[in-house]
Design a protein around this motif. Structure first.
Motif, PDB file in Angstrom:
ATOM      1  N   ALA A 266       0.836  -1.207   0.000  1.00 55.76           N
ATOM      2  CA  ALA A 266       0.000   0.000   0.000  1.00 55.76           C
ATOM      3  C   ALA A 266       0.868   1.253   0.000  1.00 55.76           C
ATOM      4  CB  ALA A 266      -0.939  -0.004   1.205  1.00 55.76           C
ATOM      5  N   LEU A 267       1.953   1.242   0.781  1.00 56.59           N
ATOM      6  CA  LEU A 267       2.870   2.394   0.802  1.00 56.59           C
ATOM      7  C   LEU A 267       3.530   2.586  -0.559  1.00 56.59           C
ATOM      8  CD1 LEU A 267       4.562   1.997   4.273  1.00 56.59           C
ATOM      9  CD2 LEU A 267       3.218   3.958   3.513  1.00 56.59           C
ATOM     10  N   ARG A 268       3.988   1.499  -1.150  1.00 56.68           N
ATOM     11  CA  ARG A 268       4.622   1.594  -2.469  1.00 56.68           C
ATOM     12  C   ARG A 268       3.653   2.152  -3.508  1.00 56.68           C
ATOM     13  NH1 ARG A 268       5.321  -3.778  -4.539  1.00 56.68           N
ATOM     14  NH2 ARG A 268       3.339  -3.330  -5.512  1.00 56.68           N
TER      15      ARG A 268
ATOM     16  N   GLU B 192       1.783  13.662   4.161  1.00 59.97           N
ATOM     17  CA  GLU B 192       2.168  13.747   5.571  1.00 59.97           C
ATOM     18  C   GLU B 192       1.991  12.393   6.266  1.00 59.97           C
ATOM     19  OE1 GLU B 192       1.306  16.398   9.571  1.00 59.97           O
ATOM     20  OE2 GLU B 192      -0.113  16.505   7.907  1.00 59.97           O
ATOM     21  N   MET B 193       0.878  11.706   5.983  1.00 59.06           N
ATOM     22  CA  MET B 193       0.636  10.403   6.597  1.00 59.06           C
ATOM     23  C   MET B 193       1.689   9.390   6.167  1.00 59.06           C
ATOM     24  SD  MET B 193      -2.653   7.910   6.287  1.00 59.06           S
ATOM     25  CE  MET B 193      -3.514   8.252   7.788  1.00 59.06           C
ATOM     26  N   VAL B 194       2.017   9.358   4.881  1.00 56.86           N
ATOM     27  CA  VAL B 194       3.036   8.434   4.381  1.00 56.86           C
ATOM     28  C   VAL B 194       4.385   8.751   5.025  1.00 56.86           C
ATOM     29  CG1 VAL B 194       4.343   7.743   2.340  1.00 56.86           C
ATOM     30  CG2 VAL B 194       1.855   7.915   2.215  1.00 56.86           C
ATOM     31  N   ALA B 195       4.725  10.027   5.139  1.00 52.32           N
ATOM     32  CA  ALA B 195       5.999  10.417   5.750  1.00 52.32           C
ATOM     33  C   ALA B 195       6.073   9.970   7.208  1.00 52.32           C
ATOM     34  CB  ALA B 195       6.191  11.922   5.642  1.00 52.32           C
ATOM     35  N   ILE B 196       4.980  10.123   7.946  1.00 54.90           N
ATOM     36  CA  ILE B 196       4.955   9.708   9.349  1.00 54.90           C
ATOM     37  C   ILE B 196       5.128   8.199   9.463  1.00 54.90           C
ATOM     38  CG2 ILE B 196       3.444   9.487  11.371  1.00 54.90           C
ATOM     39  CD1 ILE B 196       2.307  12.282  10.572  1.00 54.90           C
ATOM     40  N   ILE B 197       4.418   7.448   8.618  1.00 46.96           N
ATOM     41  CA  ILE B 197       4.533   5.985   8.651  1.00 46.96           C
ATOM     42  C   ILE B 197       5.943   5.553   8.289  1.00 46.96           C
ATOM     43  CG2 ILE B 197       3.778   3.848   7.531  1.00 46.96           C
ATOM     44  CD1 ILE B 197       0.983   5.177   7.283  1.00 46.96           C
ATOM     45  N   MET B 198       6.505   6.136   7.226  1.00 47.31           N
ATOM     46  CA  MET B 198       7.857   5.771   6.803  1.00 47.31           C
ATOM     47  C   MET B 198       8.880   6.131   7.880  1.00 47.31           C
ATOM     48  SD  MET B 198       7.542   4.330   3.849  1.00 47.31           S
ATOM     49  CE  MET B 198       9.053   4.422   2.944  1.00 47.31           C
ATOM     50  N   ASP B 199       8.694   7.264   8.556  1.00 45.70           N
ATOM     51  CA  ASP B 199       9.603   7.665   9.623  1.00 45.70           C
ATOM     52  C   ASP B 199       9.524   6.684  10.788  1.00 45.70           C
ATOM     53  OD1 ASP B 199      11.549   9.542  10.671  1.00 45.70           O
ATOM     54  OD2 ASP B 199       9.987  10.145  12.092  1.00 45.70           O
ATOM     55  N   GLY B 200       8.320   6.243  11.119  1.00 41.58           N
ATOM     56  CA  GLY B 200       8.151   5.253  12.179  1.00 41.58           C
ATOM     57  C   GLY B 200       8.796   3.932  11.827  1.00 41.58           C
TER      58      GLY B 200
END
Length: 110
Positions: free
Chosen positions: A64-66, A94-102
């Motif tokens: 889903a992220l990809r 912003e949501m994708v960035a937060i998830i990827m950072d986590g």
């Protein structure tokens, strides 16, 4: 009532809560649900109760992220010099960035 209606605290989930959203809001909710890997019910319940939405990495979340990053890249290519960026796209980025950072923090043990 069946066991599938019990929540994690052994409470029966027998109440229905329904509300209307626009097509755009529905798409935004569906995107958030896909990116978190939760069920729509769990995602909405956690958000409404102001609980943290914790993303557990799994193949479905990674896919889903990809796919979302591909969609974002296509949209950014379409936009000239940042003009015409809508709020929904910025929220998804912003949501994708937060998830990827986590995910980075989990990977490197920070």
């Amino acid at each position: 009532m069946s066991a599938k209606n019990l929540d994690n605290h052994n409470r029966w989930r027998n109440r229905t809560v329904a509300f209307r959203v626009s097509e755009e809001e529905n798409a935004q909710i569906d995107t958030a649900v896909r990116l978190t890997g939760l069920t729509k019910q769990d995602y909405i319940t956690r958000r409404l109760l102001c609980k943290d939405v914790v993303v557990q990495g799994n193949p479905r979340v990674f896919k889903a992220l990809r796919n979302q990053m591909t969609d974002i890249l296509d949209e950014l290519r379409r936009i000239e010099a940042g003009a015409g960026v809508d709020d929904e796209l910025l929220d998804i980025i912003e949501m994708v960035a937060i998830i990827m950072d986590g995910m980075k923090e989990d990977t490197y043990g920070k």
